[in-house]
Design an enzyme around this catalytic site. Structure first.
Site, PDB file in Angstrom:
ATOM      1  N   MET A 223       5.457  19.641 -51.313  1.00 22.63           N
ATOM      2  CA  MET A 223       4.478  18.848 -50.570  1.00 22.63           C
ATOM      3  C   MET A 223       4.419  19.812 -49.161  1.00 22.63           C
ATOM      4  O   MET A 223       5.257  19.541 -48.443  1.00 22.63           O
ATOM      5  CB  MET A 223       4.846  17.655 -50.512  1.00 22.63           C
ATOM      6  CG  MET A 223       4.801  16.788 -51.820  1.00 22.63           C
ATOM      7  SD  MET A 223       5.334  15.189 -51.184  1.00 22.63           S
ATOM      8  CE  MET A 223       5.682  14.529 -52.868  1.00 22.63           C
ATOM      9  N   PRO A 224       3.300  20.704 -49.303  1.00 27.27           N
ATOM     10  CA  PRO A 224       3.305  21.393 -47.681  1.00 27.27           C
ATOM     11  C   PRO A 224       2.709  20.515 -46.781  1.00 27.27           C
ATOM     12  O   PRO A 224       1.937  19.628 -46.994  1.00 27.27           O
ATOM     13  CB  PRO A 224       2.704  22.687 -48.387  1.00 27.27           C
ATOM     14  CG  PRO A 224       1.807  22.267 -49.388  1.00 27.27           C
ATOM     15  CD  PRO A 224       2.624  21.251 -50.037  1.00 27.27           C
ATOM     16  N   LEU A 225       3.405  20.673 -45.537  1.00 29.10           N
ATOM     17  CA  LEU A 225       2.739  20.170 -44.494  1.00 29.10           C
ATOM     18  C   LEU A 225       1.915  21.292 -43.715  1.00 29.10           C
ATOM     19  O   LEU A 225       2.345  22.557 -43.396  1.00 29.10           O
ATOM     20  CB  LEU A 225       3.631  19.777 -43.466  1.00 29.10           C
ATOM     21  CG  LEU A 225       3.293  19.223 -42.004  1.00 29.10           C
ATOM     22  CD1 LEU A 225       2.248  18.029 -42.200  1.00 29.10           C
ATOM     23  CD2 LEU A 225       4.530  19.000 -41.027  1.00 29.10           C
ATOM     24  N   PHE A 294       4.078  24.809 -43.698  1.00 26.19           N
ATOM     25  CA  PHE A 294       5.510  24.366 -43.798  1.00 26.19           C
ATOM     26  C   PHE A 294       5.453  23.966 -45.221  1.00 26.19           C
ATOM     27  O   PHE A 294       5.155  22.928 -45.603  1.00 26.19           O
ATOM     28  CB  PHE A 294       5.822  23.342 -42.741  1.00 26.19           C
ATOM     29  CG  PHE A 294       5.626  23.463 -41.402  1.00 26.19           C
ATOM     30  CD1 PHE A 294       6.589  24.208 -40.608  1.00 26.19           C
ATOM     31  CD2 PHE A 294       4.360  23.527 -40.706  1.00 26.19           C
ATOM     32  CE1 PHE A 294       6.249  24.646 -39.379  1.00 26.19           C
ATOM     33  CE2 PHE A 294       4.016  23.875 -39.602  1.00 26.19           C
ATOM     34  CZ  PHE A 294       5.288  24.238 -38.579  1.00 26.19           C
TER      35      PHE A 294
END
Length: 356
Positions: A223-225, A294
């Site tokens: 799960m990228p931010l 991220f």
């Protein structure tokens, strides 16, 4: 190429490059399918990357299993020399190698003593498929060439606990892992050769679809931010379009689920944004978009490059030129995330760690 000598581990798998894997188990070191030549053309195949370390850095080896030796992307010239220095080399379908090679027919086994006192380690030859299951087969019923996988068991290990039964793309490997009940899958054939069409994201996505019982050791569904910073002045619908385009690029390349979407959009006054060209010789405009992604570690350089291209292409559809697209990927680990309530959900086990 690294000059660091590989350290001994109690139980570990390290990839030197496609398709070479170093397995440390039971006090033994096993190197499968040593492919050690540098990049370049090899007949009708092109190698794009050499091994991560030189063979002199691998250290003492107890066993070299060889799935086949018909193609340059399996056993190459330096790999042959390296394999013949090992005390034992096990071959499946290979016909032309000489001692110390020991040929094994499918389901035949060979035992060797473990160095940790845990009894014996049994190596079993298992049938494998070299290419897609629906590929054209020759008179012997094989695809491209006969290949053999190897299973390791013995002592405190469960039968088949470490096994390399197949080559090819993510979908066939996914089915194999499901049959074996594998909890962790380490893909070894996806990078380093020009003819490969599936990378870590495709393989990760294939295993992600099977549920938590099968997963790659590299993240294919994390799960990228995403942080999106831009100069103030755009309409709300324009901001949303930029966010949508960025997410679409990540879904297309990384194969993350649609609802794994975490984005922060921040507008700044023009004099609060300084983003020069790093000496590349182009000028930015007030349509500049800076994007930070991220994500958990494990992406290859090739995948990151695909992300950069995909984001730029998506934003180009919105009239944002390449000179105004700045993208940075920041890697971290599961211990670095909290999804709420001050808890580290990955570390505490409330959420499954992607790729594990």
């Amino acid at each position: 190429m690294s000059t660091t000598r590989l350290s001994w581990r109690e139980c570990a798998i390290a990839l030197l490059g496609d398709p070479t894997a170093v397995i440390a188990i039971g006090g033994l070191r096993i190197v499968g399918d040593p492919n050690l030549d540098g990049p370049g053309p090899y007949g009708y195949l092109t190698k794009t990357a050499g091994p991560a370390v030189d063979e002199d850095r691998v250290g003492p080896v107890d066993l070299v299993p060889v799935s086949h030796e018909a193609h340059a992307d399996a056993l190459d010239e330096r790999g042959r020399v390296f394999a013949k220095t090992a005390p034992m080399m096990l071959i499946g379908a290979a016909k032309r190698l000489r001692p110390p090679a020991d040929g094994l027919f499918p389901w035949a086994s060979h035992a060797l003593p473990r160095r940790d006192g845990g009894g014996g380690l049994t190596v079993t030859a298992v049938p494998a498929v070299h290419g897609p299951e629906d590929g054209e087969r020759d008179g012997d019923g094989t695809v491209h060439w006969e290949v053999t996988g190897f299973g390791l068991s013995g002592g405190s290990m469960r039968p088949g606990e470490v096994r390399r039964p197949a080559t090819g793309a993510g979908q066939p490997q996914r089915h194999t892992a499901a049959v074996l009940g594998a909890g962790v899958v380490v893909p070894a054939r996806y990078d380093g050769w020009a003819h490969f069409s599936e990378g870590v994201p495709e393989i990760g996505h294939a295993f992600y679809e099977t549920g938590p019982s099968s997963a790659t050791d590299r993240q294919g569904a994390d799960m990228p931010l995403v942080r999106i910073d831009l100069i103030r002045g755009r309409r709300p619908d324009e901001l949303r379009a930029i966010a949508d385009a960025t997410h679409r690029a990540l879904v297309d390349v990384l194969h993350i689920p649609e609802r794994d979407r975490f984005q922060l959009i921040t507008e700044h006054d023009a004099d609060h944004v300084i983003a020069l060209d790093a000496g590349l010789g182009f000028a930015r405009t007030d349509r500049l978009v800076l994007i930070q992604i991220f994500t958990q570690s494990g992406r290859t350089t090739e995948v990151k490059q695909r992300v950069f291209r995909a984001v730029a292409e998506q934003l180009e559809h919105l009239g944002i030129g390449g000179e105004d697209v700045f993208v940075s990927m920041v890697e971290n680990g599961p211990q670095d995330w909290s999804f709420g309530f001050g808890r580290a959900q990955y570390t505490e086990g409330a959420l499954p760690v992607p790729g594990r």
